[in-house]
Design a protein around this motif. Sequence first.
Motif, short mmCIF file in Angstrom:
data_model
loop_
_atom_site.label_atom_id
_atom_site.label_comp_id
_atom_site.label_asym_id
_atom_site.label_seq_id
_atom_site.Cartn_x
_atom_site.Cartn_y
_atom_site.Cartn_z
N LYS A 6 -22.35 -59.33 -53.89
CA LYS A 6 -22.28 -57.91 -54.23
C LYS A 6 -23.67 -57.33 -54.44
O LYS A 6 -23.98 -56.23 -53.99
N ASN A 7 -24.51 -58.08 -55.14
CA ASN A 7 -25.88 -57.61 -55.41
C ASN A 7 -26.66 -57.42 -54.12
O ASN A 7 -27.37 -56.42 -53.95
N ARG A 8 -26.49 -58.36 -53.19
CA ARG A 8 -27.20 -58.25 -51.92
C ARG A 8 -26.62 -57.13 -51.06
O ARG A 8 -27.36 -56.43 -50.35
N ALA A 9 -25.30 -56.94 -51.10
CA ALA A 9 -24.68 -55.86 -50.33
C ALA A 9 -25.15 -54.50 -50.85
O ALA A 9 -25.46 -53.59 -50.08
N LYS A 10 -25.23 -54.37 -52.17
CA LYS A 10 -25.74 -53.12 -52.75
C LYS A 10 -27.20 -52.93 -52.39
O LYS A 10 -27.64 -51.80 -52.13
N GLY A 11 -27.96 -54.01 -52.37
CA GLY A 11 -29.36 -53.92 -51.97
C GLY A 11 -29.52 -53.44 -50.55
O GLY A 11 -30.41 -52.65 -50.24
N ALA A 12 -28.62 -53.88 -49.66
CA ALA A 12 -28.69 -53.47 -48.25
C ALA A 12 -28.42 -51.98 -48.12
O ALA A 12 -29.15 -51.27 -47.42
N VAL A 13 -27.38 -51.49 -48.79
CA VAL A 13 -27.01 -50.08 -48.66
C VAL A 13 -28.06 -49.17 -49.32
O VAL A 13 -28.53 -48.21 -48.71
N MET A 14 -28.43 -49.50 -50.55
CA MET A 14 -29.42 -48.67 -51.23
C MET A 14 -30.78 -48.79 -50.55
O MET A 14 -31.55 -47.82 -50.49
N GLY A 15 -31.09 -49.96 -49.99
CA GLY A 15 -32.34 -50.12 -49.25
C GLY A 15 -32.40 -49.21 -48.05
O GLY A 15 -33.46 -48.67 -47.71
N ILE A 149 -20.35 -50.52 -42.96
CA ILE A 149 -19.16 -51.31 -42.63
C ILE A 149 -19.41 -52.78 -42.91
O ILE A 149 -18.58 -53.48 -43.49
N THR A 150 -20.57 -53.26 -42.50
CA THR A 150 -20.92 -54.66 -42.71
C THR A 150 -21.01 -55.00 -44.18
O THR A 150 -20.56 -56.07 -44.61
N ALA A 151 -21.58 -54.11 -44.99
CA ALA A 151 -21.65 -54.35 -46.43
C ALA A 151 -20.26 -54.45 -47.03
O ALA A 151 -20.01 -55.29 -47.92
N TYR A 152 -19.33 -53.63 -46.56
CA TYR A 152 -17.97 -53.66 -47.10
C TYR A 152 -17.25 -54.94 -46.69
O TYR A 152 -16.56 -55.56 -47.51
N TYR A 153 -17.39 -55.33 -45.42
CA TYR A 153 -16.70 -56.52 -44.92
C TYR A 153 -17.59 -57.76 -45.01
O TYR A 153 -17.61 -58.59 -44.09
N ALA A 154 -18.29 -57.90 -46.10
CA ALA A 154 -19.20 -59.04 -46.26
C ALA A 154 -18.46 -60.37 -46.31
O ALA A 154 -19.07 -61.43 -46.13
N GLY A 155 -17.16 -60.33 -46.50
CA GLY A 155 -16.38 -61.57 -46.54
C GLY A 155 -15.72 -61.93 -45.23
O GLY A 155 -15.06 -62.97 -45.13
N ASP A 156 -15.91 -61.11 -44.20
CA ASP A 156 -15.20 -61.34 -42.94
C ASP A 156 -16.05 -60.84 -41.78
O ASP A 156 -16.01 -59.67 -41.42
N VAL A 182 -24.16 -54.53 -32.79
CA VAL A 182 -23.33 -55.57 -33.39
C VAL A 182 -24.20 -56.75 -33.83
O VAL A 182 -23.99 -57.33 -34.90
N ALA A 183 -25.20 -57.10 -33.02
CA ALA A 183 -26.08 -58.22 -33.36
C ALA A 183 -26.86 -57.93 -34.64
O ALA A 183 -26.98 -58.80 -35.51
N PHE A 184 -27.42 -56.73 -34.76
CA PHE A 184 -28.15 -56.38 -35.98
C PHE A 184 -27.23 -56.52 -37.20
O PHE A 184 -27.62 -57.08 -38.23
N ASN A 185 -26.02 -56.01 -37.08
CA ASN A 185 -25.10 -56.08 -38.20
C ASN A 185 -24.69 -57.52 -38.51
O ASN A 185 -24.41 -57.85 -39.67
N ALA A 186 -24.65 -58.37 -37.49
CA ALA A 186 -24.35 -59.78 -37.73
C ALA A 186 -25.49 -60.43 -38.51
O ALA A 186 -25.26 -61.25 -39.42
#
Length: 354
Positions: A6-15, A149-156, A182-186
């Motif tokens: 979660k911390n890293r996902a928030k870092g990605a979006v806020m970053g 989208i990638t931050a939200y689906y970090a589990g899949d 798609v590659a960047f998001n992967a």
Amino acid sequence: MSEKIKNRAKGAVMGAFIGDALALGPHWYYDLEKLREDYGEWVDDYTAPKKGRYHEGLNAGDISQSGYILKMLLGSIVENKGYDEKDFCRRMDNDLFSQIDGTPVSGPGNYTSQSIRDTYRNRVINNLQWGEFESHADTTEAIERTLGITAYYAGDLKKASKNVYSNTILTQSDELLASMTVAFNAVLWMLINGYPLDEKISGRLMEEVKNKTLPFHAVTGDGLAPPKKGVSEPSRLGRFASPDALLTPSFIVRAVEDPGISIEPAWKVSLVYGMPCAIYHILPSVYYLAARFKDDFELAVLHAVNSGGQNMARAMLTGALVGAQVGIDGIPGRFIEGLGEKDCLLKLTERLVG
């Protein structure tokens, strides 16, 4: 989702929001001497656009239209508890297209990108339905929103990639661009999940191709070994003819770590890979800065901002990758405090990953 993820996902979006806003003032200077004349030798904080420049009239810390669309997509995901394409398209029609007129200088952020102008023209002027039209703009515009989208689906990863592709082709139909998006998001997904941005990252991504998680076609074996004689070609798993977009990050990391290769100062990466807007100029420089400054959000994003040209996309995507590596706790507080919509963006990001 663990607290670390979660911390890293928030870092990605806020970053991403921070990178977007930091580049608002010095955006699209191809004359680097003029950039230094207007903003000094080193831009290190939020700045307002100069008179007669892109985004004129906005304030330091404001987000651009790219940030606005990312925020809109996040709101859709949060309210629908997942990516809902019909809802996103409705928001584009009602919340964005009602504010723009199809010209470059219009709408939120005072500038509209080519792919969004094309989409507006097809929807509003030509009255075409979503999915009935094409835009061949070769920019990173789709990445700038689909990272949410990638931050939200970090589990899949499979679901993340499927939805990233589906959202991308709403406004940009080129298949090569879609594969790079798609590659960047992967890559971003890997970083959010704690995998390092190292030489092995492309190998990890190729394993996901092998596991039918990523929609790329590949005939090579493990370690990119040649296919064996007599073995039939594997079934095509997606629309992307080549996995090369997944291989780029590892080569860039090798360049960063090779003592025989030097880009000094690091902002000159834009001169090596190109200052223009096209995705094939932007992504190599983003991967370079994200690998070189993987533990230093400030240096990574500021080198992107000071690099000239399409520095907004460069800073936004660099901010996402490095934000994912250091987490939101690793982002200097002054960058969060300086955002004009700090409270709204923090709350939205918290709800996205919560």
